[in-house]
Motif scaffolding. Sequence first.
Motif, PDB file in Angstrom:
ATOM      1  N   VAL A 263       0.832  -1.206   0.000  1.00 16.19           N
ATOM      2  CA  VAL A 263       0.000   0.000   0.000  1.00 16.19           C
ATOM      3  C   VAL A 263       0.866   1.255   0.000  1.00 16.19           C
ATOM      4  CG1 VAL A 263      -1.565   1.399   1.407  1.00 16.19           C
ATOM      5  CG2 VAL A 263      -2.072  -1.004   1.021  1.00 16.19           C
ATOM      6  N   THR A 264       1.943   1.225   0.762  1.00 17.05           N
ATOM      7  CA  THR A 264       2.846   2.376   0.819  1.00 17.05           C
ATOM      8  C   THR A 264       3.372   2.714  -0.572  1.00 17.05           C
ATOM      9  OG1 THR A 264       3.521   1.828   3.071  1.00 17.05           O
ATOM     10  CG2 THR A 264       4.975   3.284   1.817  1.00 17.05           C
ATOM     11  N   ASP A 265       3.805   1.696  -1.311  1.00 15.61           N
ATOM     12  CA  ASP A 265       4.352   1.944  -2.640  1.00 15.61           C
ATOM     13  C   ASP A 265       3.254   2.306  -3.634  1.00 15.61           C
ATOM     14  OD1 ASP A 265       6.839   1.942  -4.218  1.00 15.61           O
ATOM     15  OD2 ASP A 265       5.846   0.370  -5.385  1.00 15.61           O
ATOM     16  N   ALA A 266       2.081   1.680  -3.502  1.00 11.15           N
ATOM     17  CA  ALA A 266       0.973   1.995  -4.405  1.00 11.15           C
ATOM     18  C   ALA A 266       0.556   3.451  -4.280  1.00 11.15           C
ATOM     19  CB  ALA A 266      -0.217   1.077  -4.111  1.00 11.15           C
ATOM     20  N   LYS A 267       0.598   3.972  -3.056  1.00 13.29           N
ATOM     21  CA  LYS A 267       0.214   5.360  -2.843  1.00 13.29           C
ATOM     22  C   LYS A 267       1.155   6.313  -3.565  1.00 13.29           C
ATOM     23  CE  LYS A 267      -1.103   8.719   0.641  1.00 13.29           C
ATOM     24  NZ  LYS A 267      -1.348   9.005   2.060  1.00 13.29           N
ATOM     25  N   ARG A 268       2.396   5.908  -3.701  1.00 14.79           N
ATOM     26  CA  ARG A 268       3.371   6.745  -4.407  1.00 14.79           C
ATOM     27  C   ARG A 268       2.937   6.980  -5.851  1.00 14.79           C
ATOM     28  NH1 ARG A 268       8.287   5.319  -7.113  1.00 14.79           N
ATOM     29  NH2 ARG A 268       7.953   3.137  -6.570  1.00 14.79           N
ATOM     30  N   TYR A 269       2.318   5.976  -6.462  1.00 15.59           N
ATOM     31  CA  TYR A 269       1.870   6.091  -7.856  1.00 15.59           C
ATOM     32  C   TYR A 269       0.473   6.702  -7.982  1.00 15.59           C
ATOM     33  CZ  TYR A 269       5.563   2.648  -8.966  1.00 15.59           C
ATOM     34  OH  TYR A 269       6.755   1.984  -9.128  1.00 15.59           O
ATOM     35  N   PHE A 270      -0.410   6.368  -7.042  1.00 14.57           N
ATOM     36  CA  PHE A 270      -1.837   6.602  -7.256  1.00 14.57           C
ATOM     37  C   PHE A 270      -2.507   7.602  -6.321  1.00 14.57           C
ATOM     38  CE2 PHE A 270      -1.057   2.343  -8.966  1.00 14.57           C
ATOM     39  CZ  PHE A 270      -1.712   2.401 -10.190  1.00 14.57           C
ATOM     40  N   SER A 271      -1.883   7.980  -5.209  1.00 15.70           N
ATOM     41  CA  SER A 271      -2.664   8.624  -4.155  1.00 15.70           C
ATOM     42  C   SER A 271      -2.201  10.006  -3.712  1.00 15.70           C
ATOM     43  CB  SER A 271      -2.708   7.698  -2.930  1.00 15.70           C
ATOM     44  OG  SER A 271      -3.211   6.429  -3.285  1.00 15.70           O
ATOM     45  N   LYS A 272      -1.232  10.565  -4.355  1.00 14.82           N
ATOM     46  CA  LYS A 272      -0.777  11.907  -3.994  1.00 14.82           C
ATOM     47  C   LYS A 272      -1.361  12.938  -4.953  1.00 14.82           C
ATOM     48  CE  LYS A 272       2.191  10.874  -0.665  1.00 14.82           C
ATOM     49  NZ  LYS A 272       2.074  11.389   0.709  1.00 14.82           N
ATOM     50  N   ARG A 273      -1.410  14.183  -4.517  1.00 17.82           N
ATOM     51  CA  ARG A 273      -1.779  15.256  -5.451  1.00 17.82           C
ATOM     52  C   ARG A 273      -0.767  15.280  -6.594  1.00 17.82           C
ATOM     53  NH1 ARG A 273      -3.238  17.789  -0.524  1.00 17.82           N
ATOM     54  NH2 ARG A 273      -5.403  18.527  -0.509  1.00 17.82           N
ATOM     55  N   ASN A 274      -1.273  15.398  -7.811  1.00 16.92           N
ATOM     56  CA  ASN A 274      -0.420  15.406  -9.005  1.00 16.92           C
ATOM     57  C   ASN A 274       0.442  14.149  -9.096  1.00 16.92           C
ATOM     58  OD1 ASN A 274      -1.291  18.044  -9.811  1.00 16.92           O
ATOM     59  ND2 ASN A 274       0.067  18.907  -8.253  1.00 16.92           N
ATOM     60  N   CYS A 275      -0.120  13.020  -8.666  1.00 13.91           N
ATOM     61  CA  CYS A 275       0.617  11.752  -8.738  1.00 13.91           C
ATOM     62  C   CYS A 275       0.713  11.287 -10.187  1.00 13.91           C
ATOM     63  CB  CYS A 275      -0.066  10.682  -7.881  1.00 13.91           C
ATOM     64  SG  CYS A 275      -1.734  10.264  -8.442  1.00 13.91           S
ATOM     65  N   ALA A 276       1.532  10.266 -10.407  1.00 14.06           N
ATOM     66  CA  ALA A 276       1.762   9.759 -11.764  1.00 14.06           C
ATOM     67  C   ALA A 276       0.473   9.279 -12.420  1.00 14.06           C
ATOM     68  CB  ALA A 276       2.791   8.627 -11.708  1.00 14.06           C
ATOM     69  N   ALA A 277      -0.380   8.589 -11.663  1.00 12.39           N
ATOM     70  CA  ALA A 277      -1.628   8.075 -12.226  1.00 12.39           C
ATOM     71  C   ALA A 277      -2.553   9.202 -12.664  1.00 12.39           C
ATOM     72  CB  ALA A 277      -2.332   7.184 -11.206  1.00 12.39           C
ATOM     73  N   SER A 278      -2.646  10.237 -11.842  1.00 14.81           N
ATOM     74  CA  SER A 278      -3.493  11.377 -12.176  1.00 14.81           C
ATOM     75  C   SER A 278      -2.977  12.101 -13.411  1.00 14.81           C
ATOM     76  CB  SER A 278      -3.552  12.337 -10.984  1.00 14.81           C
ATOM     77  OG  SER A 278      -4.276  13.497 -11.316  1.00 14.81           O
ATOM     78  N   ASN A 279      -1.680  12.301 -13.487  1.00 16.78           N
ATOM     79  CA  ASN A 279      -1.089  12.970 -14.641  1.00 16.78           C
ATOM     80  C   ASN A 279      -1.278  12.164 -15.918  1.00 16.78           C
ATOM     81  OD1 ASN A 279      -0.179  15.112 -13.060  1.00 16.78           O
ATOM     82  ND2 ASN A 279       1.806  14.150 -12.660  1.00 16.78           N
ATOM     83  N   LEU A 280      -1.246  10.840 -15.796  1.00 17.65           N
ATOM     84  CA  LEU A 280      -1.352   9.967 -16.964  1.00 17.65           C
ATOM     85  C   LEU A 280      -2.784   9.798 -17.440  1.00 17.65           C
ATOM     86  CD1 LEU A 280       0.127   7.941 -18.889  1.00 17.65           C
ATOM     87  CD2 LEU A 280      -0.368   6.173 -17.167  1.00 17.65           C
ATOM     88  N   ALA A 281      -3.732   9.692 -16.489  1.00 16.84           N
ATOM     89  CA  ALA A 281      -5.072   9.227 -16.853  1.00 16.84           C
ATOM     90  C   ALA A 281      -6.201  10.200 -16.533  1.00 16.84           C
ATOM     91  CB  ALA A 281      -5.338   7.895 -16.152  1.00 16.84           C
ATOM     92  N   SER A 282      -5.899  11.435 -16.257  1.00 22.08           N
ATOM     93  CA  SER A 282      -6.954  12.378 -15.865  1.00 22.08           C
ATOM     94  C   SER A 282      -7.983  12.600 -16.976  1.00 22.08           C
ATOM     95  CB  SER A 282      -6.344  13.716 -15.438  1.00 22.08           C
ATOM     96  OG  SER A 282      -5.592  14.286 -16.495  1.00 22.08           O
ATOM     97  N   ASP A 283      -7.606  12.369 -18.226  1.00 18.68           N
ATOM     98  CA  ASP A 283      -8.558  12.514 -19.334  1.00 18.68           C
ATOM     99  C   ASP A 283      -9.483  11.313 -19.458  1.00 18.68           C
ATOM    100  OD1 ASP A 283      -7.673  15.007 -20.179  1.00 18.68           O
ATOM    101  OD2 ASP A 283      -6.163  14.163 -21.523  1.00 18.68           O
ATOM    102  N   TYR A 284      -9.161  10.231 -18.769  1.00 23.06           N
ATOM    103  CA  TYR A 284      -9.896   8.982 -18.957  1.00 23.06           C
ATOM    104  C   TYR A 284     -10.567   8.450 -17.698  1.00 23.06           C
ATOM    105  CZ  TYR A 284      -6.437   9.329 -22.669  1.00 23.06           C
ATOM    106  OH  TYR A 284      -5.631   9.800 -23.683  1.00 23.06           O
TER     107      TYR A 284
END
Length: 359
Positions: free
Chosen positions: A159-180
């Motif tokens: 969970v700690t590592d998953a949050k690094r990708y998915f759960s922070k403001r302007n995280c990698a997931a948000s930057n990648l998939a905000s259009d979808y």
Amino acid sequence: MKIELKEITVADLFEGYKDNEESGVVAYNGKLDVRPPYQREFIYKDKQRDAVIDTISKNFPLNTIYWAVREDGNFEVIDGQQRTISICQYVNGDFSIEGLAFHNLPKDKQEIILNYKLTVYFCSGSDSEKLEWFKTINIAGEKLTDQELRNAVYSGSWVTDAKRYFSKRNCAASNLASDYSNGSSIRQDYLERAIIWISKNNIENYMSDHQHDSDAKKLWEYFTDVISWVEKNFKNKKIMKGVEWGNLYNKFKDTKFDLNKIDNEINKLILDEEVTKKIGIYPYVITRDEKFLSLRTFPESIKIKVHQKQDGKCKVCGEKFDISEMQADHIKAWSKGGKTIEENCQMLCIKDHKLMKNK
């Protein structure tokens, strides 16, 4: 499930308080993880934050706080994170109220705050027991989302590592998939969606299986594969946000699409007034399942007129039925150009309507 009720003074809570980006927020002599990996970032407004301090200063009762007992004997805040941070920040001198910081207060008023006793439930038990308990207590204040509750139960290195990708403001997931994808990263929406997709909706089993993995690299790679597939094959971003892309990727990732044909069909469907759910256009084009489109249905006024014209008789079996026992059906299907108008409506008994739908 073991639950113990204890009183913790503000002074004991504040002991060892630290707040930094790398190690997060800790207190209670370093034994309390105030902002664990599953918790959202601090979102209390000044008015809410100040109200917590005012309550303590007047020695009024504050809502109960809940801590989970970890396997290593330390603790995590499950409910009450933002109250806890408000208290610690004030005692630490991070903000003032009406021009007075904690160190500006007279000694007797400082003592009132430091000696204030917080009511804390200490909760320990199996994963399933804790999940049910957390759902039960999650009824007041800034509620945890379902995913935050799951993260509380299955907290660990994964969970700690998953949050690094998915759960922070302007995280990698948000930057990648905000259009979808819809939702908020700090409310765990991106993380929840990714796990639902990769686990085929067996989210709790997946988290249990991977709880102690050293990292969440596999989940992140899967998520990037989904978004890459979407960007390669589909272009109209106006109707792409919120589609369950992972579910479509799981079934159709190896399918070769005629991109020009898809674009032409998409443009026609966007203009089709019979299609009431535009977000369902891509799922329909990919699966050919009309349920995604939420096609227009006949209004009651048309149903009543056609029922009267047919003298209450089913167009297929010829038997007479009350209108409540019948369904409106398109004579010419939408897929063949039929419209939702009176001239294209026939009333069928429920049995024959089902048979027609299954043809």
